[in-house]
Scaffold this motif. Structure first.
Motif, short mmCIF file in Angstrom:
data_model
loop_
_atom_site.label_atom_id
_atom_site.label_comp_id
_atom_site.label_asym_id
_atom_site.label_seq_id
_atom_site.Cartn_x
_atom_site.Cartn_y
_atom_site.Cartn_z
N GLU A 240 11.20 -2.82 10.52
CA GLU A 240 11.44 -1.53 9.86
C GLU A 240 11.94 -1.72 8.44
N GLN A 241 12.91 -2.62 8.24
CA GLN A 241 13.43 -2.86 6.90
C GLN A 241 12.52 -3.78 6.10
N LEU A 242 11.77 -4.64 6.80
CA LEU A 242 10.93 -5.61 6.11
C LEU A 242 9.74 -4.95 5.43
N ALA A 243 9.11 -3.97 6.06
CA ALA A 243 7.86 -3.39 5.56
C ALA A 243 7.97 -2.86 4.13
N PRO A 244 8.93 -1.98 3.82
CA PRO A 244 8.99 -1.47 2.43
C PRO A 244 9.32 -2.56 1.41
N LEU A 245 10.13 -3.55 1.81
CA LEU A 245 10.48 -4.62 0.89
C LEU A 245 9.26 -5.47 0.57
N VAL A 246 8.45 -5.78 1.59
CA VAL A 246 7.24 -6.59 1.37
C VAL A 246 6.25 -5.81 0.51
N SER A 247 6.12 -4.51 0.74
CA SER A 247 5.20 -3.69 -0.07
C SER A 247 5.58 -3.74 -1.53
N MET A 248 6.88 -3.70 -1.79
CA MET A 248 7.35 -3.77 -3.17
C MET A 248 7.08 -5.14 -3.78
N LEU A 249 7.32 -6.21 -3.01
CA LEU A 249 7.11 -7.57 -3.51
C LEU A 249 5.63 -7.85 -3.77
N GLU A 250 4.76 -7.28 -2.91
CA GLU A 250 3.32 -7.52 -3.06
C GLU A 250 2.79 -7.00 -4.39
N THR A 251 3.42 -5.97 -4.94
CA THR A 251 2.95 -5.39 -6.20
C THR A 251 3.71 -5.92 -7.40
N THR A 252 4.62 -6.84 -7.17
CA THR A 252 5.40 -7.42 -8.27
C THR A 252 4.66 -8.60 -8.89
N VAL A 253 4.60 -8.63 -10.21
CA VAL A 253 3.94 -9.73 -10.93
C VAL A 253 5.00 -10.44 -11.77
N PRO A 254 5.54 -11.56 -11.29
CA PRO A 254 6.59 -12.25 -12.04
C PRO A 254 6.05 -12.83 -13.34
N PHE A 255 6.95 -13.05 -14.29
CA PHE A 255 6.57 -13.61 -15.58
C PHE A 255 6.90 -15.10 -15.67
N HIS A 256 8.15 -15.46 -15.37
CA HIS A 256 8.57 -16.85 -15.49
C HIS A 256 7.96 -17.70 -14.37
#
Length: 581
Positions: A240-256
């Motif tokens: 339940e807590q993992l799903a929204p966090l993973v969705s956010m991370l999947e769309t994150t594009v790190p720079f460094h």
């Protein structure tokens, strides 16, 4: 202040007062320096000191011109005078002295002064220059400086040491150091993230989660904390807590690059292999010379787990080219080719750049020399063993137990003891394997190293005609192993003596003592009572995974046979209070 008439304005005939003070001589000294008239500059700086002897800046200016003129000893004498008599808190004097000593080729003294400056100066005004000088001194002295901390970068040096401990697999030491850093620098987020990681490697998930929550309270967008939290939630099965966090991370594009690598490995652990593959491919394009063998393995693992076998084949071939001595790329190439020929999907591949754990166990079992080299070169092996003991199947646990017995050393013994304490309900055959490995590691009986005087050992083994049986010794071994850390050596020695007395008094025809865990539980209960410790049957029964009635029945039997409470002194126990069963 002295005022003298020395000049007249040519236009209006007004007399211009000439003020002779420290500032006057300072300005004249600076003008002389600009004209490279160092003798005049020196005289004027001396006059400035005469007018304001309590101003440390004047002394430092004088020391500076002496240093420019090559009189380093005189310069250091003035700087030392400042520290001892004028302004002890003027820490930059140590930096100036370090430069003077270096110019005198006295590199030991230069190092000492520079270390003092870095450890005492809170502002770090000369931090960049200090790093350059430190590099020179390391070259001249052929060793790193004994620097404990950099005060202006509080906790940085300690944190680097803690990070090295983590990489070496020394998790308890890393935890201790990181906790000390956070006591003085609670906002040091990198240290808090690494503390969470150390707790995670040790299996202390609640503490790890607490650390990560503290990081995210201070910095909600902290990528390392977000990734580590996602991994923890997956291990906890909190979808339940993992799903929204993973969705956010999947769309994150790190720079460094560091953040790209963190995101790639996190996505791999979470099973988002396609996303992990895209990040690893990006790293391979950005890293100079195309990266190293391990990076190609990570990319190959992500590709293989995504069903991209051509890409995986290419990456493992590159890894084999870059690291021909490693068996890892060749092993997975063979696995991949066999799977393709059989028309079957490749089994899931770990992102760790090493052989699968079972394959490593086979190699180590067949080659103790290879095992010793691997332990030395792969410091995170301790974490692998710990996790295999905690979460592997029974067969893997037996293999790891045997391997730890071969490695030897106090760390292996400590790992096995910790595991037995955390998992008291091991099946009998597995617990016997652990105890045998502990005997091999310690020498003689498990727990025998806790007995100080070897001359006292014969007293523990009464003479008897019957042969001492393995099942009797097993009860002693598993009891003293379980008592470790909670009882002192004398109390564990008393447990062994009590058991030997019990067996001896049963006579020559001792009946089979089945349920060894029950007898061990009863033996520990008796010793706890003899020592005046508050203990219940239920507590002991839970620790040994037996029934309360079994502990009670066996403990009463030991008391009846040994007449325990009638003969306490001979057991070496003098309890403050006791209670008859």
């Amino acid at each position: 202040m002295i005022e003298r008439t020395s000049e007249q304005d040519a236009d209006n005939g007004n007399v211009v007062p000439l003020t002779l003070d420290a500032n006057f001589f300072f300005e004249r000294a600076v003008r002389s320096m600009d004209r490279f008239q160092y003798d005049k500059a020196l005289r004027n700086f001396r006059k400035a000191v005469e007018y304001e002897p309590d101003n440390p800046v004047n002394h430092c200016n004088l020391a500076g011109i002496l240093s420019e003129m090559g009189d380093y000893e005189a310069s250091n004498e003035i700087l030392l005078h400042v520290l001892e008599n004028v302004e002890p808190g003027m820490t930059e004097c140590h930096f100036y002295m370090a430069n003077n000593f270096a110019n005198m080729d006295n590199f030991e003294a230069a190092e000492q002064s520079l270390v003092t400056y870095l450890e005492e100066d809170a502002n770090g005004e000369y931090l960049t220059e200090s790093e350059e000088l430190m590099e020179l001194l390391q070259y001249e002295l052929d060793r790193p400086a004994p620097l404990v901390r950099i005060r202006s970068r509080e906790g940085v040096v300690e944190h680097e040491r803690a990070r090295r401990l983590l990489e070496e697999g020394k998790f308890p030491q890393a935890v201790k150091l990181l906790e000390e850093i956070l006591e003085t620098s609670p906002d040091f987020l990198a240290a808090r993230n690494n503390l969470a990681l150390a707790y995670f490697y040790m299996g202390q998930f609640a503490k790890s989660r607490e650390c990560l929550s503290e990081v995210l309270e201070l910095d909600p967008g902290n990528l390392h904390a977000l990734c580590n939290t996602a991994i923890l939630l997956q291990y906890a099965g909190d979808k339940e807590q993992l799903a929204p966090l993973v969705s956010m991370l999947e769309t994150t594009v790190p720079f460094h690059q560091e953040h790209v690598f963190k995101m790639a490995t996190t996505m791999g652990i979470l099973g988002r292999h396609r996303i992990a593959y895209s990040h690893f491919r990006r790293l391979l394009k950005e890293v100079e010379a195309g990266g190293d063998a391990s990076l190609y393995h990570y990319c190959a693992a992500a590709a293989s787990n995504s069903g991209l076998y051509d890409e995986a084949l290419h990456c493992w071939r590159q890894a084999a080219r870059l690291d021909p001595a490693s068996p890892v790329p060749g092993f997975f190439l063979a696995q991949l080719q066999a799977s393709v020929q059989a028309g079957q999907p490749m089994l899931p591949v770990s992102y760790n750049y090493q052989l699968p754990f079972q394959e490593q166990l086979k190699l180590w079992t067949d080659s103790p020399d290879l095992l010793a080299r691997e332990v030395q070169s792969n410091p995170l092996l301790r974490a692998s063993f710990f996790w295999a003991l905690r979460y592997g199947d029974a067969d893997t646990q037996r293999q790891v137990t045997a391997v730890l017995g071969q490695i030897g050393g106090s760390e292996s013994a400590e790992m096995l003891r910790e595991w037995m304490e955390q998992e008291p309900s091991l099946e009998e055959g597995l617990q016997e394997s652990v105890l045998l490995s502990l005997q091999r590691l310690i020498g003689g009986h498990a727990g025998e190293d806790m007995v100080g005087d070897e001359q006292e050992r014969p007293a523990l083994a009464p003479q008897r005609a019957q042969e001492w049986r393995e099942e009797w010794q097993r009860i002693i071994d598993q009891t003293t192993a379980m008592m470790d850390r909670r009882f002192d050596p004398h109390q564990k020695q008393a447990a062994e003596l009590l058991w030997r007395r019990f067996v001896d008094r049963l006579g020559p025809d001792v009946p089979p003592l089945r349920h060894t865990h029950g007898w061990s539980a009863a033996l520990e209960y008796m010793v706890a009572k003899l020592c005046g410790r508050p203990v219940t049957y239920r507590e002991i029964a839970q620790r040994y995974a037996v029934t309360v009635s079994m502990v009670s029945r066996y403990a009463r039997r030991i008391d009846e046979v040994c007449e325990t409470f009638d003969d306490l002194p001979s057991l070496g126990i003098f309890p403050s209070s006791t209670e008859k069963i």
